[in-house]
Every structure is written in structure tokens, then in C-alpha cells.
Design an enzyme around this catalytic site. Structure first.
Site, PDB file in Angstrom:
ATOM      1  N   ASN B  78       3.415   9.261   2.044  1.00  0.00           N
ATOM      2  CA  ASN B  78       1.956   9.422   1.168  1.00  0.00           C
ATOM      3  C   ASN B  78       2.173  10.314   2.524  1.00  0.00           C
ATOM      4  OD1 ASN B  78       1.956   5.633   2.275  1.00  0.00           O
ATOM      5  ND2 ASN B  78       1.148   6.663   0.162  1.00  0.00           N
ATOM      6  N   MET B  87      -2.114  13.972   4.776  1.00  0.00           N
ATOM      7  CA  MET B  87      -1.959  13.214   4.891  1.00  0.00           C
ATOM      8  C   MET B  87      -2.866  11.746   3.458  1.00  0.00           C
ATOM      9  SD  MET B  87      -1.721   9.451   6.965  1.00  0.00           S
ATOM     10  CE  MET B  87      -0.826   8.133   6.763  1.00  0.00           C
ATOM     11  N   CYS B  88      -2.384  11.552   2.906  1.00  0.00           N
ATOM     12  CA  CYS B  88      -2.593  10.890   1.629  1.00  0.00           C
ATOM     13  C   CYS B  88      -3.506   9.882   1.912  1.00  0.00           C
ATOM     14  CB  CYS B  88      -1.906  10.563   0.226  1.00  0.00           C
ATOM     15  SG  CYS B  88      -3.094  10.315  -1.276  1.00  0.00           S
ATOM     16  N   LEU B  89      -4.759   9.779   1.843  1.00  0.00           N
ATOM     17  CA  LEU B  89      -5.796   8.413   2.136  1.00  0.00           C
ATOM     18  C   LEU B  89      -6.268   8.125   1.282  1.00  0.00           C
ATOM     19  CD1 LEU B  89      -6.506   8.028   5.865  1.00  0.00           C
ATOM     20  CD2 LEU B  89      -5.323   6.417   4.425  1.00  0.00           C
ATOM     21  N   ASP B 121       0.292   5.140  -3.908  1.00  0.00           N
ATOM     22  CA  ASP B 121      -0.513   5.752  -3.994  1.00  0.00           C
ATOM     23  C   ASP B 121       0.045   7.398  -3.299  1.00  0.00           C
ATOM     24  OD1 ASP B 121      -2.953   7.377  -3.850  1.00  0.00           O
ATOM     25  OD2 ASP B 121      -3.899   6.071  -2.433  1.00  0.00           O
TER      26      ASP B 121
END
Lengths: 388, 151
Positions: B78, B87-89, B121
Site C-alpha cells: 500500500n 500511502m494509499c488510504l 487496495d
């Protein structure tokens, strides 16, 4: 409603910067600014925000900031009065509270504006005499506080505004000594304290460890009996020598570290030199090898060129040979035809020895024509033969 | 104006009641850029590592989402494996962000991702492939990176 010093502008204060005296329930806080709600408004999806916060949020995105339901300004309405009352009744400190000095009032949030307007002593107001800005606490009976008047103790001239502060330092006033309690004129207090018999002093040998504290008048008695007082010079001398030695030690240690580092660097440089020389000689070898290879490559090139020339010559010869072969074949067929003709004539000659003579003449002519044709063929120049 | 007040408030709350494993460096002047250190959770390939993270808040905060970027390289599905280290949130996407969301929630979720990466994700799909096909190799690689960059 208005005070004697009005007209004053409505007090400006940041309601979100207020300090709340008690813990505020999270349910009473706006989800956007995280502070207790100010003028609460409720959305059609039943979430409540400060009016300012929800207005700003809708400018950024037309959705509810909590559940992202599509929203518009017409979907928000004032929250129930009970909620507004709840948040306005929360107890806060006056915005003019400061540590030590300042307004100490605690009051419901809804009353802050009124407090600042009417009561707070730490609000700036206009001086009634000269319109200069002063704090409300400095106001005195509707007269200008900037007019100078005489101090009743020292006869100095001071502004009414500064008189209270002046009195704390006025040289005309006396102050009791904090040790002996005798009244002393203020400017002489430090001098008096330096000799006051009741003052608390420590032993002269405190620097070498004597724990004694006592009244100044008793310190001479203590000094004569204090064992540390006797060895003090010796101890102090030792201390100074110790300090010198420590200093010297530190210097030496640094010098040692520096020389060690320098030594390590020269070692590295030496080993580096060996390696560099090896690398350089190797490079020389490789270079001479390369040159030799280059020369032999050039020779090879020349040889290849010669070879290709020979090849093309060879090809041409091959073509010529093929053409000559074809011409030979042609000649062979013609020869064959001639032989056939010869055979036929021989046959005719044998038949003609018993028949009429005139036919012989005609066959003679035919023989001549065939022979003539053969001669023509052989007379052709070598260049034309190729065409056959 | 209102953004700085909320940011100060949230910073104060996080300072008084810190999230385990998340250390926030003091803000000097620029309250819109937070320097954070996250400790790799025990039992994960990131254990014993300290990861430097930069939390950037837009001036429109809380109406626009903050961003989280790893300054320390990390082998994680992520976190983008480039010089940004974003960071992929999900909740930080502009369309999914809610102004009511607090930084405490954001940081808690980031910490949770270190604990268990979200393979549905991910930005680094190759790492997800590796986690599925050869999980031991993923653990090995993540541990190596942690040792090289974060210890």
C-alpha cells in the site's frame, strides 16, 4: 445598558479560542472544527455543525461532512433551541485571562460578550479625559488618568495612571527589612541586608562542603570552631590542581586522537598507492594488446577486400563458361543437322545413279547451300558467338 | 484560519494521548507538515524498524484530505515504491474524504495497514502478486528492506 465609557465598539473575541473550565462532551462539538458548537445548524440528514463550518464545507463539497449525503444550503436549518442553550451555558474563562495577571472571571459562554462590554477590567476603553486607550481597571472617577500629580511621599510628579506602580518603588516610603523587621528607606534596603545581623548566611567554607547556615551574628562563633575553615586553603589548592590536570588530560587525549586519525589516513594512502600502480600496469598491458589487435584487424580487412575481388572475377568467368557451353550446344545441334543432311544426300546419290541426271544438278546446288551456311557460321566473329 | 485552530487542537490531543507506535515530532513553525515516526509492529516483517512519515495538511483542511508519505523506504503493497512513498488510504481520496474525519483515525488506520496490508487496495500490485504466490519471499524481502532502511 451602556457603561459610562461608551460608546465602545462591540468587543471582538474568537469564540473558538475560549478555554472551557469543564470537560465538554464530544457530542456537543462540531465535527468540522472539533470545538463546542457555535450557532448550531442541523442538516436534513440530522447532523449538526456550526453555521460557519457547514457554510464553508458546502462551498468545498455539496455533501454532508459526516455521511456524504448530497446537501444544499436549503437543506440546513437552525438546530433546536435546547442545543444552542446547552452550548451557550458551558462555563469558560474570560478571554482576557492570563497567567498571574488578568481577568479571573469564569462565566457561561453566552455571557462573554456582555462581560467584555460591561464588566471586564482588562478591556481597553477610551480615557474620559483625553480619549487615549487605557484598561478599564485604570479608570478613575471619569477624570483623565494621564494628568501628572504630585506623589504625597516623595514629592515627585507622576501620572495618575502610574501612581500605584510608583508607590511600590517610591523612595519616600519605608519598607520593613525582611530579616530584622526594622523600617528602612527603600533605596537603602540592599545595603542594610548586606550587614543585617539577623540575615541568614552560610559558612565561608560552604564551597568546600560546610553545611552550616545561620544568623550573621553567629557566623563568627561558627568560623572559629569550623574544622573545614582550617583545611579550606589546602582543599582549594588541591581542587585547582585537579582542574588543571583534567584540562591537560583532555588536551592530550585530543592530540592523541588526532594523531591516530592522521596515522590511519596515511596507512590507507599507502595501500591505495600499491593498488593504483597494479591497476595502471594492467591498463598498460590491455592497451598494447588492443593496439596489436587493431593492426591484425586492418590486415584482415585488406585480405577480405582482395578475396571479394577474386570472388567477383570468378563469378564473371563462371558466367562466360556458361555462355560458351550454350554456344557449344548450339553448334552441336547444327552439326547434327548437317550430319543428317549429309546422310540424306548420300541416300539420294545412291538412288540417282540409276535415275535422271537433272535432279543431280539440283541436289548439288542444295549441298552447296548447306555447306555455305556452315562456313558462314564458322566465319562469325567471336563476339557474336556469345549471342548464340 | 479555522484550519490552523483545528490542527492545533488535534495535535494537542495526539500529544496528550498518543497512538501506540506513533511518535509525532514537535511542530516548529509549519503546522501543515508533520514529521512522524512509526514503529514497525511486532510480529510483522516491519518489526524493529522506525519509519519516517510526512503528514501534509492542505490549507483547506479539513475540507480537503491530508496526505501521508513514507520518507523511509518500505516494502509494502500500500506504499508506492518511488521517491514519493505515498500511502494509499481509501479514506484519503478526495472523493471519499469526510471533513469530520480526525487525524487520529487517519494515523490509526495507517498503523493498521503496517500490521496487515490491504491487498484489495494496493498501489504496488507486484508485491500483492508475490504475497499470494510466494508469501515467504515477500516476508524475506520486507524484512531485508526494514533492516537496510529503517533500523
Amino acid at each position: 445598558m451602556t457603561s459610562a465609557t461608551s460608546p465602545n465598539p462591540a468587543p471582538v473575541f474568537d469564540i473558538r479560542a475560549l478555554t472551557y473550565v469543564t470537560h465538554v462532551d464530544d457530542n456537543l462539538c462540531c465535527p468540522i472544527c472539533q470545538s463546542p458548537l457555535v450557532e448550531p445548524f442541523t442538516t436534513s440528514c440530522r447532523h449538526t455543525f456550526c453555521s460557519e463550518c457547514i457554510t464553508n464545507a458546502l462551498k468545498a463539497s455539496k455533501t454532508c461532512p459526516v455521511d456524504r449525503t448530497p446537501l444544499d444550503t436549503k437543506n440546513i436549518n437552525m438546530a433546536p433551541v435546547v442545543l444552542a442553550n446547552l452550548v451557550n451555558d458551558l462555563t469558560v474563562l474570560c478571554p482576557n485571562h492570563r497567567d498571574g495577571l488578568g481577568c479571573t472571571a469564569t462565566l457561561p459562554r453566552g455571557n462573554v460578550e456582555g462581560h467584555l462590554k460591561e464588566d471586564c477590567l482588562y478591556v481597553t476603553v477610551a480615557c474620559p479625559g483625553c480619549e487615549e486607550k487605557i484598561m478599564r481597571k485604570d479608570l478613575q472617577d471619569d477624570v483623565c488618568v494621564h494628568v501628572e500629580e504630585e506623589c504625597s511621599y516623595c514629592s515627585g510628579m507622576h501620572r495618575k495612571l502610574d501612581m500605584k506602580e510608583h508607590e511600590t518603588v517610591c523612595p519616600g516610603l519605608t519598607t520593613p527589612c525582611k530579616f530584622c523587621g526594622n523600617e528602612c528607606p527603600r533605596p537603602q534596603i540592599p545595603n542594610h541586608e548586606a550587614i543585617c545581623d539577623e540575615a541568614i548566611v552560610s559558612c565561608d567554607a560552604a564551597s568546600v562542603g560546610c553545611p552550616w547556615h545561620g544568623l550573621r551574628k553567629e557566623s563568627t562563633d561558627h568560623s572559629t570552631s569550623c574544622p573545614l575553615m582550617h583545611i579550606r586553603p589546602l582543599l582549594e589548592e588541591n581542587n585547582s590542581r585537579l582542574a588543571n590536570l583534567e584540562h591537560e588530560n583532555k588536551l592530550l587525549r585530543r592530540r592523541l586522537e588526532l594523531s591516530l586519525v592522521a596515522r590511519a589516513q596515511t596507512d590507507i594512502a599507502e595501500s591505495m598507492d600499491d593498488q593504483t600502480i597494479r591497476v595502471l600496469t594492467e591498463q598498460e598491458h590491455i592497451r598494447s594488446d588492443l593496439e596489436r589487435l587493431y593492426v591484425s584487424m586492418q590486415e584482415m580487412d585488406i585480405k577480405q577486400n582482395m578475396l571479394s575481388m577474386h570472388m567477383s572475377d570468378n563469378m564473371r568467368t563462371k558466367e562466360e563458361v556458361a555462355m560458351i557451353g550454350a554456344a557449344v550446344n548450339n553448334l552441336r545441334t547444327q552439326l547434327h543437322g548437317l550430319q543428317l543432311l549429309m546422310f540424306r544426300r548420300q541416300g539420294l546419290d545412291q538412288n540417282g545413279s540409276g535415275g535422271a541426271r537433272p535432279t543431280g544438278a539440283s541436289s548439288q546446288a542444295g549441298d552447296n547451300s548447306v555447306l555455305g551456311h556452315a562456313r558462314r557460321m564458322s566465319d562469325m566473329p567471336s563476339g557474336d558467338r556469345v549471342k548464340l | 484560519m479555522s484550519s490552523s485552530k483545528r490542527i492545533t487542537k488535534e495535535y494537542g490531543e495526539l500529544e496528550n494521548d498518543p497512538i501506540p507506535g506513533v511518535t509525532i515530532k514537535p511542530i516548529d513553525q509549519d503546522m501543515y507538515n508533520w514529521d512522524i515516526e512509526m514503529s514497525g509492529p511486532a510480529g510483522t516483517p516491519y518489526a524493529n524498524g522506525t519509519f519516517k512519515v510526512r503528514l501534509t495538511l492542505p490549507t483547506e483542511y479539513p475540507f480537503k484530505p491530508p496526505t501521508i508519505a513514507f520518507k523511509t523506504k518500505i516494502y509494502h503493497p500500500n506504499v508506492s515504491n518511488d521517491d514519493k512513498g505515498n500511502m494509499c488510504l481509501g479514506m484519503l481520496r478526495t472523493d471519499d474524504w469526510k471533513p469530520s474525519c480526525k487525524l487520529r483515525t487517519v494515523l490509526t488506520l495507517a498503523m493498521k495497514l503496517l500490521n496487515e496490508p490491504d491487498t484489495n487496495d494496493a498501489v504496488e500490485t507486484s508485491i500483492v502478486e508475490q504475497m499470494k504466490s510466494n508469501h515467504d519471499a515477500y516476508v524475506q524481502r520486507a524484512k531485508e528492506w526494514t533492516k537496510t532502511y529503517a533500523v
